[in-house]
Design a protein around this motif. Structure first.
Motif, PDB file in Angstrom:
ATOM      1  N   ASP A  75      15.214   4.809  -7.745  1.00  0.00           N
ATOM      2  CA  ASP A  75      15.709   3.276  -7.878  1.00  0.00           C
ATOM      3  C   ASP A  75      14.777   2.296  -7.757  1.00  0.00           C
ATOM      4  OD1 ASP A  75      18.043   4.671  -9.129  1.00  0.00           O
ATOM      5  OD2 ASP A  75      19.442   4.129  -7.281  1.00  0.00           O
ATOM      6  N   GLU A  76      14.160   2.419  -6.427  1.00  0.00           N
ATOM      7  CA  GLU A  76      13.321   1.235  -6.284  1.00  0.00           C
ATOM      8  C   GLU A  76      11.807   1.328  -7.346  1.00  0.00           C
ATOM      9  OE1 GLU A  76      10.729   2.232  -2.787  1.00  0.00           O
ATOM     10  OE2 GLU A  76      10.230   0.020  -2.557  1.00  0.00           O
ATOM     11  N   LEU A  77      11.637   2.320  -7.681  1.00  0.00           N
ATOM     12  CA  LEU A  77      10.322   2.458  -8.599  1.00  0.00           C
ATOM     13  C   LEU A  77      10.589   1.831  -9.826  1.00  0.00           C
ATOM     14  CD1 LEU A  77       8.269   5.623  -7.672  1.00  0.00           C
ATOM     15  CD2 LEU A  77       8.195   3.435  -6.572  1.00  0.00           C
ATOM     16  N   THR A  78      11.798   2.419 -10.580  1.00  0.00           N
ATOM     17  CA  THR A  78      12.444   1.671 -11.672  1.00  0.00           C
ATOM     18  C   THR A  78      12.558   0.298 -11.493  1.00  0.00           C
ATOM     19  OG1 THR A  78      13.442   3.718 -11.744  1.00  0.00           O
ATOM     20  CG2 THR A  78      14.106   1.851 -13.376  1.00  0.00           C
ATOM     21  N   ALA A  88       0.831  -1.090   0.001  1.00  0.00           N
ATOM     22  CA  ALA A  88       0.020   0.040   0.019  1.00  0.00           C
ATOM     23  C   ALA A  88       0.826   1.309  -0.093  1.00  0.00           C
ATOM     24  CB  ALA A  88      -0.795   0.064   1.139  1.00  0.00           C
ATOM     25  N   GLU A  89       1.997   1.116   0.682  1.00  0.00           N
ATOM     26  CA  GLU A  89       2.800   2.394   0.858  1.00  0.00           C
ATOM     27  C   GLU A  89       3.381   2.709  -0.374  1.00  0.00           C
ATOM     28  OE1 GLU A  89       6.488   4.648   1.009  1.00  0.00           O
ATOM     29  OE2 GLU A  89       6.566   2.350   0.532  1.00  0.00           O
ATOM     30  N   VAL A  90       3.896   1.681  -1.339  1.00  0.00           N
ATOM     31  CA  VAL A  90       4.783   1.937  -2.512  1.00  0.00           C
ATOM     32  C   VAL A  90       3.607   2.229  -3.632  1.00  0.00           C
ATOM     33  CG1 VAL A  90       4.496  -0.426  -3.689  1.00  0.00           C
ATOM     34  CG2 VAL A  90       6.290   1.045  -4.015  1.00  0.00           C
ATOM     35  N   ALA A  91       2.167   1.962  -3.423  1.00  0.00           N
ATOM     36  CA  ALA A  91       1.168   2.182  -4.370  1.00  0.00           C
ATOM     37  C   ALA A  91       0.779   3.617  -4.182  1.00  0.00           C
ATOM     38  CB  ALA A  91      -0.071   1.465  -4.233  1.00  0.00           C
TER      39      ALA A  91
END
Lengths: 337, 337
Positions: free
Chosen positions: B313-316, B176-179
């Protein structure tokens, strides 16, 4: 004319630049010759496959360049054949010593130009070339740009299956043979809800009334078999499938391809897929593979086409083989998924 | 009205049958509840992701069901929210003990119904649910069906990246946090060349002159910022990107998504991708990832939208992770290709 373009003169150059930017690693584009190439060249010793034709049918052909499908695609002006120089440049760029197969849709300009390119490749570059001409459209014999039947949706299937055969390491003769066999076992027919507008003309290429559709249309808006009142998805599926089935050779299961003409929403293509599947079930034809999407288009024409390919075990295995192109993409482990 | 349908009343049921036939192994469809599910269930212990909304935006959401993206998608009637019972059925079908994330576009009906479904899942089924509301459209505050900003193209990015995070085995809170973070870092704006015709109405939902476009349109044809004379692809790219850039948080490279509204030929989307890339280069913005295609549509509307997502970097890495859905598909070995 309302289109997302800068100028009719720059449509092809602009779209190729966009393709290059959108696929920076998987594609490489020779802008001078307007040839779409794989980002990483294929292995030595493999047969290379080249196709191409007028632009305006995207994703055909550039969107099918990639591992398991095409090695190069030549982009002509909108609805206009590329020239032999482009094809020769593509041929030299992709040949790895095992020869090159040209996949050519049956339009007079394309056939003539690919023929000249094959002669140039042989005479100037000493590259062995074989050609396969696709002519799967059952709608009409001879047409605005064609002597004999037009090459339409079946071309996508020829490119996929020949690409898989080449990836397996088959010889030029063998890849050409399987490409010929796919073309011989594929039949298509299309229909239009709306006309197409070529940017350089700025106006629809034909008129179609608010309650009219055209059955048997070509991918350049060439006339079809007849105009009719608007019909249901179910009726349209029958109007396309019955002439296809009358000409489809062989026995056994088929691949069903439901294709949008460029301005057809995906929700409508899925509805057509349902109706086509049901008509085929009622006609006793088993569908063992499906493909639904905008695969060979006609700029902003709304409408659809249906292609059937009679499958056997070999063609099915080549169809299922992995493919990695911008427009068609699946992996070995998707088949069992 | 010219559409490939049988009747306005059967559009959603028919299209879901077509989806089931076209993807017989990769999807499974609960026709009673109009829920699209993965053909093979995901592993025990993984967070499940459910989305959904009105139909007419295909491939959103059903086309994004698959490994690395959604576990289920609920299909409402055209441009109408699904009901809580559908969402509850989806939730029960996909929960594997790690909880369920709802991804909800910010439209009043969707938000209310997913909210009720979350309460039902908690009270009746003892399933932990978290919700993320997408609201990436910078065009207008409040709109025909929305309080606050509309959820549009950024939703596709939230679904892809949250799906990758869930596939990695992250917890419900972490997914949920990354979304939430993707939604917070995504901004979009759309434009229309033509209006949209809802099957049940049979007429265009608004009028647009032969030489007019609408900037800031919503995905249901809701009014945008203004009507203007037809402009070039380059000018349209600026008209969409400048308001997006004014609201885009952070620094660093972006993902550029160029989306067709349903009736836009791919050749025009590639031209828009070129122009958008050039405008961004001139504004000093680096584009490190691209996506071009018809990804979130509005039935037969012609036009496009642009979405930017600020990447780290994480989202990529989550973006690059493999995805196997009908509409988005890539493998681990494509990234280096």
């Amino acid at each position: 004319m309302k289109k997302l373009i800068n100028s009719p003169d720059t449509v092809v150059a602009d779209f190729l630049e966009g393709m290059a930017l959108a696929h920076p690693t998987s594609l490489r584009i020779d802008h001078e010759n307007r040839v779409v190439l794989r980002g990483t060249p294929k292995d030595e010793g493999k047969v290379a496959i080249v196709s191409g034709g007028g632009s305006g049918h995207e994703p055909l052909h550039g969107g099918y360049v990639g591992r398991g499908m095409l090695d190069a695609a030549c982009a002509g002006e909108v609805f206009t054949s590329p020239v032999p120089d482009q094809m020769q440049a593509a041929t030299k760029a992709v040949d790895r010593g095992a020869g090159v197969l040209y996949i050519v849709k049956n339009y007079t300009g394309d056939v003539m130009n690919f023929d000249m390119a094959a002669e140039l490749a042989d005479a100037e570059d000493d590259i062995a070339v074989r050609q396969v001409i696709t002519n799967d459209d059952v709608a009409v014999e001879d047409s605005t740009f064609t002597a004999g039947r037009r090459g339409v949706g079946g071309t996508v299937l020829v490119e996929k299956i020949a690409g898989a055969a080449a990836e397996e390491g088959r010889s030029l003769e063998e890849v050409a043979e399987v490409a010929e066999r796919v073309n011989a076992c594929a039949r298509s027919m299309g229909m239009a809800l709306t006309p197409v507008t070529v940017p350089a003309n700025g106006k629809p290429s034909f008129e179609l009334g608010d309650d009219e559709i055209e059955i048997g249309i070509g991918i350049h808006g060439e006339p079809g078999r007849r105009r009719e009142p608007v019909a249901s998805a179910r009726e349209i599926a029958e109007k396309l499938l019955d002439p296809i089935l009358a000409e489809l050779p062989g026995e056994g299961p088929v691949l069903l391809m439901v294709n949008g003409m460029g301005a057809t929403p995906l929700i409508e293509l899925y509805i057509m897929a349902k109706e086509a599947s049901q008509v085929l079930a009622e006609r006793g034809v088993e569908v063992s593979r499906h493909m639904v999407g905008e695969l060979i288009t006609s700029l902003d024409m709304a409408g659809c086409s249906i292609t059937l390919l009679r499958l056997d075990d070999e063609l099915t295995a080549l169809w299922d083989a992995p493919v990695h192109s911008p427009a068609l993409h699946w992996s070995a482990d998707d088949i069992q998924e």
